[in-house]
Write an enzyme that holds these catalytic residues in place. Structure first.
Site, PDB file in Angstrom:
ATOM      1  N   LYS A  20       0.839  -1.207   0.000  1.00  0.00           N
ATOM      2  CA  LYS A  20       0.000   0.000   0.000  1.00  0.00           C
ATOM      3  C   LYS A  20       0.875   1.258   0.000  1.00  0.00           C
ATOM      4  O   LYS A  20       0.636   2.180  -0.777  1.00  0.00           O
ATOM      5  CB  LYS A  20      -0.918  -0.043   1.231  1.00  0.00           C
ATOM      6  N   SER A  21       1.856   1.321   0.873  1.00  0.00           N
ATOM      7  CA  SER A  21       2.710   2.516   0.963  1.00  0.00           C
ATOM      8  C   SER A  21       3.419   2.773  -0.362  1.00  0.00           C
ATOM      9  O   SER A  21       3.519   3.917  -0.820  1.00  0.00           O
ATOM     10  CB  SER A  21       3.771   2.327   2.048  1.00  0.00           C
ATOM     11  N   GLY A  92      -4.948   8.081   5.338  1.00  0.00           N
ATOM     12  CA  GLY A  92      -4.029   9.023   5.991  1.00  0.00           C
ATOM     13  C   GLY A  92      -2.813   9.298   5.124  1.00  0.00           C
ATOM     14  O   GLY A  92      -2.320  10.429   5.067  1.00  0.00           O
ATOM     15  N   SER A 165       7.134   8.771  12.223  1.00  0.00           N
ATOM     16  CA  SER A 165       6.024   8.617  11.287  1.00  0.00           C
ATOM     17  C   SER A 165       6.502   8.862   9.871  1.00  0.00           C
ATOM     18  O   SER A 165       6.998   9.945   9.547  1.00  0.00           O
ATOM     19  CB  SER A 165       4.904   9.613  11.631  1.00  0.00           C
ATOM     20  N   GLN A 167       4.635   9.119   7.373  1.00  0.00           N
ATOM     21  CA  GLN A 167       3.734  10.074   6.706  1.00  0.00           C
ATOM     22  C   GLN A 167       4.190  11.499   6.983  1.00  0.00           C
ATOM     23  O   GLN A 167       4.201  12.338   6.086  1.00  0.00           O
ATOM     24  CB  GLN A 167       2.293   9.841   7.166  1.00  0.00           C
ATOM     25  N   ASP A 313       1.736  -1.489  11.806  1.00  0.00           N
ATOM     26  CA  ASP A 313       0.437  -1.933  11.276  1.00  0.00           C
ATOM     27  C   ASP A 313       0.165  -3.410  11.565  1.00  0.00           C
ATOM     28  O   ASP A 313      -0.958  -3.888  11.386  1.00  0.00           O
ATOM     29  CB  ASP A 313       0.371  -1.684   9.758  1.00  0.00           C
ATOM     30  N   LYS A 340      -4.528   5.562  14.746  1.00  0.00           N
ATOM     31  CA  LYS A 340      -4.662   4.899  13.438  1.00  0.00           C
ATOM     32  C   LYS A 340      -6.143   4.967  13.007  1.00  0.00           C
ATOM     33  O   LYS A 340      -6.904   5.750  13.535  1.00  0.00           O
ATOM     34  CB  LYS A 340      -4.152   3.462  13.530  1.00  0.00           C
ATOM     35  N   ARG A 344      -6.407   1.544  18.059  1.00  0.00           N
ATOM     36  CA  ARG A 344      -6.171   0.096  17.979  1.00  0.00           C
ATOM     37  C   ARG A 344      -5.801  -0.522  19.321  1.00  0.00           C
ATOM     38  O   ARG A 344      -5.913  -1.747  19.482  1.00  0.00           O
ATOM     39  CB  ARG A 344      -5.111  -0.210  16.903  1.00  0.00           C
ATOM     40  N   ARG A 386      -7.567  -3.337   9.432  1.00  0.00           N
ATOM     41  CA  ARG A 386      -6.598  -4.234  10.080  1.00  0.00           C
ATOM     42  C   ARG A 386      -7.240  -4.966  11.269  1.00  0.00           C
ATOM     43  O   ARG A 386      -6.857  -6.092  11.594  1.00  0.00           O
ATOM     44  CB  ARG A 386      -5.351  -3.464  10.513  1.00  0.00           C
TER      45      ARG A 386
HETATM   46  C1  S3P Z   1       2.383   4.737   6.206  1.00  0.00           C
HETATM   47  C2  S3P Z   1       2.967   5.031   7.407  1.00  0.00           C
HETATM   48  C3  S3P Z   1       2.441   4.564   8.694  1.00  0.00           C
HETATM   49  C4  S3P Z   1       1.477   3.390   8.527  1.00  0.00           C
HETATM   50  C5  S3P Z   1       0.492   3.621   7.424  1.00  0.00           C
HETATM   51  C6  S3P Z   1       1.193   3.877   6.103  1.00  0.00           C
HETATM   52  C7  S3P Z   1       2.973   5.289   4.966  1.00  0.00           C
HETATM   53  O1  S3P Z   1       1.734   5.626   9.309  1.00  0.00           O
HETATM   54  O2  S3P Z   1       0.807   3.134   9.736  1.00  0.00           O
HETATM   55  O3  S3P Z   1      -0.361   2.498   7.289  1.00  0.00           O
HETATM   56  O4  S3P Z   1       2.633   4.824   3.868  1.00  0.00           O
HETATM   57  O5  S3P Z   1       3.807   6.207   5.083  1.00  0.00           O
HETATM   58  P1  S3P Z   1       2.486   6.745  10.196  1.00  0.00           P
HETATM   59  O6  S3P Z   1       3.364   7.521   9.335  1.00  0.00           O
HETATM   60  O7  S3P Z   1       1.359   7.574  10.760  1.00  0.00           O
HETATM   61  O8  S3P Z   1       3.213   5.982  11.249  1.00  0.00           O
END
Ligand code: S3P
Length: 426
Positions: A20-21, A92, A165, A167, A313, A340, A344, A386
């Site tokens: 996914k990322s 997110g 993080s 993100q 995750d 999340k 969770r 999840r």
């Molecule tokens: C992700 C980073 C993680 C993860 C999310 C995907 C990403 O979140 O939990 O499912 O693709 O950069 P955080 O950056 O909030 O930890």
């Protein structure tokens, strides 16, 4: 509502959907590059489709042919002001990464999403982006979406992030592509580094030195071919199921094992789980392997510190595994789990307790006394993909029927999850 029952052993081979990322990033960076980016193994989950839709609304032509996606990039200044609000759905990653890009454009935009994303913290990106000169505002004024962004010229900063993080880090680095001077981010523990690896493939000048990543502004990115490996976060459910259900053996093919994502493998080893890495490859930036998983007697362990971001995750399904393990498992330093798609920590404690597990919720994790038999229960997924997948796996080891409310939300990251799982049960 999804109904699951105790199963016989799991046997056979499975290829889980694309990461996914990595899928999100391939579309985003492809949109900003000159030329056509070809993505194979793209995850056709609702989250990644939200990213495609946001860029289409900004004038990017994207051909989604199923497993293969072609992104016809228009260059770093090629995005157009969307006619309407951009909808990030449940994602997110879409909202936080796009915010970094949009902070530097020459148009205004509003980002929104579903009820869950409107409760998730956005201050964590608003703070560093504002320090770079961005105009980004929470419309309800509570630090959450919808966000109003007015694109502006930005200046590079060094950001000492209070959270590990990817993100947050990626949002700042993407803004840094457009900023004047260098931008760098230091994290308390290293989070997933897909942005650093992939932006390099697109020609950006970016380096990663442990907990710090640095990027120089770019005038152009070049289209790339991206092969998305299977998502270790999706593989986690099959790893757990095979370890937990007696007589099981599964071969999970072509899974991404980037060390910033592969903490679950270290935890399996610590718990006595038999997970063998076959056919290890490291081409095009992201290492992969086939995972051969055999049912094992598990024992409790402690999961904490720098390991947490590498399996963030996977913690819900690891908590389920801990219920079947001999002895105590402690998960700590994982307060991020509270922000999340659902809280969770609370949701795992509530649902595992409903199944008869001995579990205690703490400020930053869970303490689980393993070895108590699970019984089927009514599970509230809180529309968190999840959580739904975790309890479909836990149900395989529980006496009686488990019903998962809102279980259809697996659609976010793994639309074929229940049929893939069903196909492996003997
Ligand atoms: C992700 C980073 C993680 C993860 C999310 C995907 C990403 O979140 O939990 O499912 O693709 O950069 P955080 O950056 O909030 O930890």
């Amino acid at each position: 509502m999804i109904t699951c029952t105790k199963s016989g052993s799991l046997k056979g081979e499975i290829q889980v959907p694309g990461d996914k990322s990595i899928s999100h990033r391939a579309v985003m960076f492809g949109a900003l590059a000159k030329g056509t980016t070809r993505i194979t193994g793209f995850l056709q989950g609702a989250d990644c489709l939200s990213t495609i839709s946001c860029f289409e609304r900004m004038g990017i032509s994207i051909e989604n042919r199923g497993d293969e996606v072609l992104v016809h990039g228009q260059g770093m200044r090629g995005l157009k002001k969307p006619a309407d609000v951009l909808d990030c759905g449940n994602s997110g990653t879409t909202m936080r990464l796009i915010s970094g890009i949009l902070s530097a454009q020459d148009f205004d935009v509003t980002l929104t999403g579903d009820a869950s994303i409107q409760k998730r913290p956005m201050k964590r990106i608003m703070t560093p982006l504002s320090q770079m000169g961005a105009s980004i505002r929470s419309i309800p004024g509570n630090g959450c979406a919808p966000l109003a962004i007015c694109g502006r010229p930005l200046t590079g900063i060094h950001y000492d992030s209070p959270v590990a993080s990817a993100q947050v880090k990626s949002s700042v680095l993407l803004a840094g592509l457009y900023a004047q001077g260098e931008t760098s981010v230091t994290e308390p523990s290293q989070s997933r580094d897909h942005t650093e690896r992939m932006l390099g493939l697109f020609g950006a000048n970016i380096v990663s030195e442990g907990r710090t990543a640095r990027i120089q502004p770019a005038s152009e990115l070049t289209a790339a071919d991206i092969q998305v490996p299977g998502d270790i976060s999706s593989a986690a459910y099959f790893i757990a199921a095979a370890l937990m259900v007696p007589g099981s053996q599964l071969l999970i093919k072509h899974v991404g094992i980037n060390p910033t994502r592969a903490g679950i493998l270290a935890v399996c080893q610590a718990m006595g789980g038999d997970v063998r890495l076959l056919n290890v490859q490291d081409k095009k930036g992201e290492p992969t392997a086939d995972l051969l998983v055999t049912h094992s007697a598990l024992k409790g362990t402690v999961i904490e510190g720098d390991l947490i971001p590498t399996l963030i995750d996977e913690l819900p399904v690891i908590a389920a595994m801990a219920c079947l393990a001999e002895g105590r498992t402690i998960i700590r330093d994982a307060a991020e789990l509270k922000v999340k798609e659902s809280n969770r920590i609370a949701v795992m404690a509530e649902n595992l307790s409903a199944m008869g597990a001995q579990v205690q919720e703490t400020e930053d994790g869970l303490v689980i006394e393993g070895g108590h038999p699970l019984r089927g229960a009514l599970i509230d997924s809180h529309d968190d993909h999840r959580i739904a997948m975790t309890f479909a796996v836990a149900a395989l080891c529980a006496q009686g029927e488990t019903k998962i409310q809102g279980g259809e939300c697996v659609n976010i990251s793994y639309p074929a999850f229940y049929s893939d799982l069903g196909r492996l049960i003997r």
